[in-house]
Design a protein around this motif. Structure first.
Motif, PDB file in Angstrom:
ATOM      1  N   GLU A   1       0.847  -1.190   0.000  1.00 52.35           N
ATOM      2  CA  GLU A   1       0.000   0.000   0.000  1.00 52.35           C
ATOM      3  C   GLU A   1       0.887   1.247   0.000  1.00 52.35           C
ATOM      4  OE1 GLU A   1      -3.369   0.460  -0.181  1.00 52.35           O
ATOM      5  OE2 GLU A   1      -3.335  -1.679  -0.679  1.00 52.35           O
ATOM      6  N   PRO A   2       0.630   2.219  -0.865  1.00 54.00           N
ATOM      7  CA  PRO A   2       1.424   3.446  -0.894  1.00 54.00           C
ATOM      8  C   PRO A   2       1.360   4.201   0.440  1.00 54.00           C
ATOM      9  CG  PRO A   2       0.069   3.283  -2.859  1.00 54.00           C
ATOM     10  CD  PRO A   2      -0.392   2.198  -1.922  1.00 54.00           C
ATOM     11  N   GLU A   3       2.489   4.813   0.784  1.00 52.02           N
ATOM     12  CA  GLU A   3       2.569   5.664   1.973  1.00 52.02           C
ATOM     13  C   GLU A   3       2.699   7.127   1.585  1.00 52.02           C
ATOM     14  OE1 GLU A   3       5.640   4.247   4.584  1.00 52.02           O
ATOM     15  OE2 GLU A   3       4.720   2.257   4.765  1.00 52.02           O
ATOM     16  N   HIS A   4       2.650   7.405   0.297  1.00 47.53           N
ATOM     17  CA  HIS A   4       2.706   8.772  -0.240  1.00 47.53           C
ATOM     18  C   HIS A   4       4.005   9.476   0.178  1.00 47.53           C
ATOM     19  CE1 HIS A   4      -1.335   7.949  -1.474  1.00 47.53           C
ATOM     20  NE2 HIS A   4      -1.645   7.629  -0.229  1.00 47.53           N
ATOM     21  N   LEU A   5       5.114   8.800  -0.074  1.00 47.88           N
ATOM     22  CA  LEU A   5       6.432   9.376   0.210  1.00 47.88           C
ATOM     23  C   LEU A   5       6.685  10.535  -0.731  1.00 47.88           C
ATOM     24  CD1 LEU A   5       8.394   6.013   0.569  1.00 47.88           C
ATOM     25  CD2 LEU A   5       7.476   7.442   2.398  1.00 47.88           C
ATOM     26  N   ALA A   6       7.520  11.475  -0.277  1.00 47.15           N
ATOM     27  CA  ALA A   6       7.750  12.696  -1.052  1.00 47.15           C
ATOM     28  C   ALA A   6       9.119  12.750  -1.730  1.00 47.15           C
ATOM     29  CB  ALA A   6       7.590  13.912  -0.139  1.00 47.15           C
ATOM     30  N   SER A   7      10.024  11.852  -1.352  1.00 46.37           N
ATOM     31  CA  SER A   7      11.381  11.906  -1.902  1.00 46.37           C
ATOM     32  C   SER A   7      11.934  10.501  -2.043  1.00 46.37           C
ATOM     33  CB  SER A   7      12.288  12.739  -0.993  1.00 46.37           C
ATOM     34  OG  SER A   7      12.404  12.112   0.275  1.00 46.37           O
ATOM     35  N   PHE A   8      13.112  10.386  -2.632  1.00 43.27           N
ATOM     36  CA  PHE A   8      13.799   9.105  -2.737  1.00 43.27           C
ATOM     37  C   PHE A   8      15.098   9.224  -1.959  1.00 43.27           C
ATOM     38  CE2 PHE A   8      16.200   5.594  -4.350  1.00 43.27           C
ATOM     39  CZ  PHE A   8      15.251   4.615  -4.591  1.00 43.27           C
ATOM     40  N   ASP A   9      15.289   8.368  -0.971  1.00 41.61           N
ATOM     41  CA  ASP A   9      16.439   8.450  -0.074  1.00 41.61           C
ATOM     42  C   ASP A   9      17.367   7.262  -0.234  1.00 41.61           C
ATOM     43  OD1 ASP A   9      15.457  10.844   1.174  1.00 41.61           O
ATOM     44  OD2 ASP A   9      14.083   9.586   2.340  1.00 41.61           O
ATOM     45  N   VAL A  10      18.665   7.520  -0.129  1.00 34.56           N
ATOM     46  CA  VAL A  10      19.670   6.475  -0.086  1.00 34.56           C
ATOM     47  C   VAL A  10      20.014   6.267   1.381  1.00 34.56           C
ATOM     48  CG1 VAL A  10      21.995   5.786  -0.750  1.00 34.56           C
ATOM     49  CG2 VAL A  10      20.564   7.078  -2.359  1.00 34.56           C
TER      50      VAL A  10
END
Length: 88
Positions: free
Chosen positions: A77-86
């Motif tokens: 289920e999507p959590e509606h993240l706002a960025s992509f993190d390493v």
């Protein structure tokens, strides 16, 4: 949509996480990527279906120097993240 990926093979020490972040930015998806203690790479990616599918397709081979032996993909289920993190 959201997908959880576990990438196995020769995938650490080849820039997989940083290249994944670049690919995520190019595709406009959010999520994260990290190395796992067992030598695999784990990632979560969220976004529009075509972009997520493209990221999963990229993960099947990874960056130059990687050798992907298997890729496990699980729908979440999507959590509606706002960025992509390493992550470390």
């Amino acid at each position: 949509m959201r997908r959880h990926l576990v990438v196995r093979g020769f995938v650490q020490g080849v820039g997989f996480r940083w290249t994944a972040a670049h690919e995520a930015q190019r595709l406009g998806v959010a999520g994260w990527v990290r190395n796992r203690a067992d030598g695999s790479v784990e990632a979560v990616v969220e976004g529009d279906e075509p972009a997520v599918d493209a990221f999963v397709g990229w993960a099947r081979h990874g960056p130059r120097g990687a050798s992907v032996s298997s890729l496990d993909v699980t729908a979440q289920e999507p959590e509606h993240l706002a960025s992509f993190d390493v992550e470390p």
